[in-house]
Design a protein around this motif. Sequence first.
Motif, PDB file in Angstrom:
ATOM      1  N   LEU A 199       0.846  -1.205   0.000  1.00 54.20           N
ATOM      2  CA  LEU A 199       0.000   0.000   0.000  1.00 54.20           C
ATOM      3  C   LEU A 199       0.878   1.250   0.000  1.00 54.20           C
ATOM      4  N   GLU A 200       1.922   1.188  -0.783  1.00 55.24           N
ATOM      5  CA  GLU A 200       2.898   2.273  -0.867  1.00 55.24           C
ATOM      6  C   GLU A 200       2.516   3.219  -1.996  1.00 55.24           C
ATOM      7  N   PHE A 201       2.012   4.405  -1.646  1.00 50.67           N
ATOM      8  CA  PHE A 201       1.569   5.371  -2.638  1.00 50.67           C
ATOM      9  C   PHE A 201       2.416   6.638  -2.679  1.00 50.67           C
ATOM     10  N   GLY A 202       3.316   6.774  -1.732  1.00 49.87           N
ATOM     11  CA  GLY A 202       4.234   7.906  -1.737  1.00 49.87           C
ATOM     12  C   GLY A 202       3.549   9.248  -1.749  1.00 49.87           C
ATOM     13  N   GLN A 203       4.061  10.145  -2.588  1.00 49.04           N
ATOM     14  CA  GLN A 203       3.545  11.514  -2.640  1.00 49.04           C
ATOM     15  C   GLN A 203       2.164  11.598  -3.270  1.00 49.04           C
ATOM     16  N   ASN A 204       1.705  10.513  -3.892  1.00 51.54           N
ATOM     17  CA  ASN A 204       0.391  10.524  -4.539  1.00 51.54           C
ATOM     18  C   ASN A 204      -0.722  10.011  -3.638  1.00 51.54           C
ATOM     19  N   LEU A 205      -0.457   9.872  -2.356  1.00 48.81           N
ATOM     20  CA  LEU A 205      -1.437   9.275  -1.446  1.00 48.81           C
ATOM     21  C   LEU A 205      -2.784   9.984  -1.499  1.00 48.81           C
ATOM     22  N   ASN A 206      -2.795  11.293  -1.478  1.00 42.26           N
ATOM     23  CA  ASN A 206      -4.067  12.024  -1.476  1.00 42.26           C
ATOM     24  C   ASN A 206      -4.873  11.758  -2.743  1.00 42.26           C
ATOM     25  N   PHE A 207      -4.192  11.621  -3.856  1.00 46.31           N
ATOM     26  CA  PHE A 207      -4.881  11.281  -5.106  1.00 46.31           C
ATOM     27  C   PHE A 207      -5.584   9.938  -4.978  1.00 46.31           C
ATOM     28  N   PHE A 208      -4.862   8.934  -4.476  1.00 46.56           N
ATOM     29  CA  PHE A 208      -5.435   7.593  -4.359  1.00 46.56           C
ATOM     30  C   PHE A 208      -6.523   7.528  -3.288  1.00 46.56           C
ATOM     31  N   LEU A 209      -6.378   8.310  -2.254  1.00 50.75           N
ATOM     32  CA  LEU A 209      -7.428   8.375  -1.239  1.00 50.75           C
ATOM     33  C   LEU A 209      -8.741   8.846  -1.846  1.00 50.75           C
ATOM     34  N   ASP A 210      -8.639   9.752  -2.789  1.00 50.51           N
ATOM     35  CA  ASP A 210      -9.821  10.311  -3.443  1.00 50.51           C
ATOM     36  C   ASP A 210     -10.419   9.351  -4.473  1.00 50.51           C
ATOM     37  N   LYS A 211      -9.572   8.533  -5.097  1.00 49.47           N
ATOM     38  CA  LYS A 211     -10.016   7.717  -6.229  1.00 49.47           C
ATOM     39  C   LYS A 211     -10.325   6.260  -5.890  1.00 49.47           C
ATOM     40  N   ILE A 212      -9.633   5.680  -4.910  1.00 50.13           N
ATOM     41  CA  ILE A 212      -9.781   4.258  -4.634  1.00 50.13           C
ATOM     42  C   ILE A 212     -10.873   4.028  -3.595  1.00 50.13           C
ATOM     43  N   ASP A 213     -11.769   3.087  -3.900  1.00 54.29           N
ATOM     44  CA  ASP A 213     -12.924   2.835  -3.043  1.00 54.29           C
ATOM     45  C   ASP A 213     -12.622   1.900  -1.878  1.00 54.29           C
ATOM     46  N   ASP A 214     -11.651   1.010  -2.045  1.00 54.07           N
ATOM     47  CA  ASP A 214     -11.324   0.079  -0.964  1.00 54.07           C
ATOM     48  C   ASP A 214      -9.848  -0.300  -1.038  1.00 54.07           C
ATOM     49  N   PHE A 215      -9.173  -0.165   0.093  1.00 54.34           N
ATOM     50  CA  PHE A 215      -7.764  -0.537   0.204  1.00 54.34           C
ATOM     51  C   PHE A 215      -7.669  -1.869   0.930  1.00 54.34           C
ATOM     52  N   GLN A 216      -7.011  -2.838   0.304  1.00 56.42           N
ATOM     53  CA  GLN A 216      -6.904  -4.169   0.876  1.00 56.42           C
ATOM     54  C   GLN A 216      -5.441  -4.572   1.022  1.00 56.42           C
ATOM     55  N   ALA A 217      -5.146  -5.315   2.093  1.00 54.32           N
ATOM     56  CA  ALA A 217      -3.777  -5.743   2.343  1.00 54.32           C
ATOM     57  C   ALA A 217      -3.783  -7.121   2.975  1.00 54.32           C
ATOM     58  N   THR A 218      -2.804  -7.949   2.606  1.00 54.22           N
ATOM     59  CA  THR A 218      -2.665  -9.277   3.187  1.00 54.22           C
ATOM     60  C   THR A 218      -1.663  -9.238   4.325  1.00 54.22           C
ATOM     61  N   ILE A 219      -2.108  -9.651   5.510  1.00 51.85           N
ATOM     62  CA  ILE A 219      -1.240  -9.752   6.673  1.00 51.85           C
ATOM     63  C   ILE A 219      -0.828 -11.212   6.840  1.00 51.85           C
ATOM     64  N   LEU A 220       0.473 -11.447   6.964  1.00 51.16           N
ATOM     65  CA  LEU A 220       1.009 -12.810   6.930  1.00 51.16           C
ATOM     66  C   LEU A 220       1.391 -13.365   8.293  1.00 51.16           C
ATOM     67  N   GLY A 221       1.259 -12.575   9.356  1.00 50.63           N
ATOM     68  CA  GLY A 221       1.636 -13.074  10.675  1.00 50.63           C
ATOM     69  C   GLY A 221       1.166 -12.151  11.777  1.00 50.63           C
ATOM     70  N   SER A 222       1.312 -12.618  13.013  1.00 47.67           N
ATOM     71  CA  SER A 222       0.842 -11.856  14.159  1.00 47.67           C
ATOM     72  C   SER A 222       1.893 -10.893  14.702  1.00 47.67           C
TER      73      SER A 222
END
Length: 332
Positions: free
Chosen positions: A90-113
Motif C-alpha cells: 500500500l505504498e503510494f508515496g507523494q500521490n497518497l491524497n490522489f489515491f485516497l480520493d479515487k480508490i474505493d477500498d484498500f486491501q492488504a494481506t497480513i502474513l503473521g501476528s
Amino acid sequence: MIMETKLRYVAFHLTYVCENKCPYCYIGNKGREKHPPLEKVKRIIENLAKNNIEKILLVGGNPCTYPNLKEVVELIKNLGLRCYILSNTLEFGQNLNFFLDKIDDFQATILGSNAEEHDSEAGRKGAYEILIRNIKLLNQKRRKATIAISLHKHNYNKIFDIVKNLVEKEKIKIKELVVQRVIPCGRAANTLRFSVTKDQVPVIFEQLYKVKELYNLAIDFEDPFPLCIIPEKYRHLQNKPCEWGFTKGSINFNGDLARCGADSRFLLGNIFKIDNLQKFWKENPILIDFRNRKWLPQKCQECELLEKCGGGCSLSRITDEDHECDILCPFC
C-alpha cells in the motif's frame, strides 16, 4: 438460491512484479521481471467498462509497483467504475491524497501476528513495517483497510492473534476481514503442504467467532469451506457460496479471462477476441458446468446446505480440471 451470472467484479492482475516471495503465491515465478505496457492495460480497462463491469480489483504481484498506477486508477474512475486495490505494501508515496480520493477500498494481506512472522512468510525483512506504516497513514486520513488472511496448514491457529495484534497493539482500524485459503497452484503447485486439514477447520472457525464477537468485524470468505464440516455453531459466519464464476472473474495483463482470481491456469478466452463479454460469460460451457454443481457428489447435490455452501472451494484439490470437489468434502 438462484445465483446471478452477470459479470460485475473483475480481479485485474495489473502486474506480476512483487517484492515479497511468499512460498505459496498463486502466481508462481513466471513473468515477474517487468511490467506490462500502459497502452495494453488501458485497452483492457476500456474493454471491461464497455462490457458493463462495475468493479475492478487491482491485484498482482503488487499493483503499487506499477509505474503508471495513477493513470490506471484515473482511467478506471473516469469510466465510472469502482476501484479496489490489494497490495503487499500500500505504498503510494507523494500521490497518497490522489489515491485516497479515487480508490474505493484498500486491501492488504497480513502474513503473521508480528513482524518476524510476517517477514518470514514474505521472504523479505522490513515487509511488515512498511505495510503497517502505510495502513496507519490510511487510518490517519480516516480510511479503514480491508485485511486479508491467507489460511494454510501452518498458520490456521494464528487468526485471532493476527487480528488482536493489529487492533490492540498496532491500533489499526479494520474495515473487514477477508479469509482466503491457500490453494495448490503457482508456487504451491502439486503439493498439499499448505492446505488446511479437516481437523483444523473447527479451530479456524472458533477463532473467527471470537474475532467477530470481540471486535465486531465483518468477515468474508473468498474461498469458502464445505458447510457440513464447519461446527453448526459457527456456520452463520460463512453465509454464501463462492462467487467466482458467477458475478466475479479474473483477467491478466494479456487480456486472458479466468473463472477464479486465484488461479491463472485455466483460461476461458481472451478479452480482445470476445465480442460480447457478458454473453460469453453467461454461456461459456466451462462456467455453465461449474454453476450447475453436477460435478459434486450426489450427497452434496441433495444437501439442504448446498445453496449456502456451493460445495466449498473447487480449486482446493490437486487437479487438472478447472473445478473439482473440495479436498475437505467428506463425500469425495
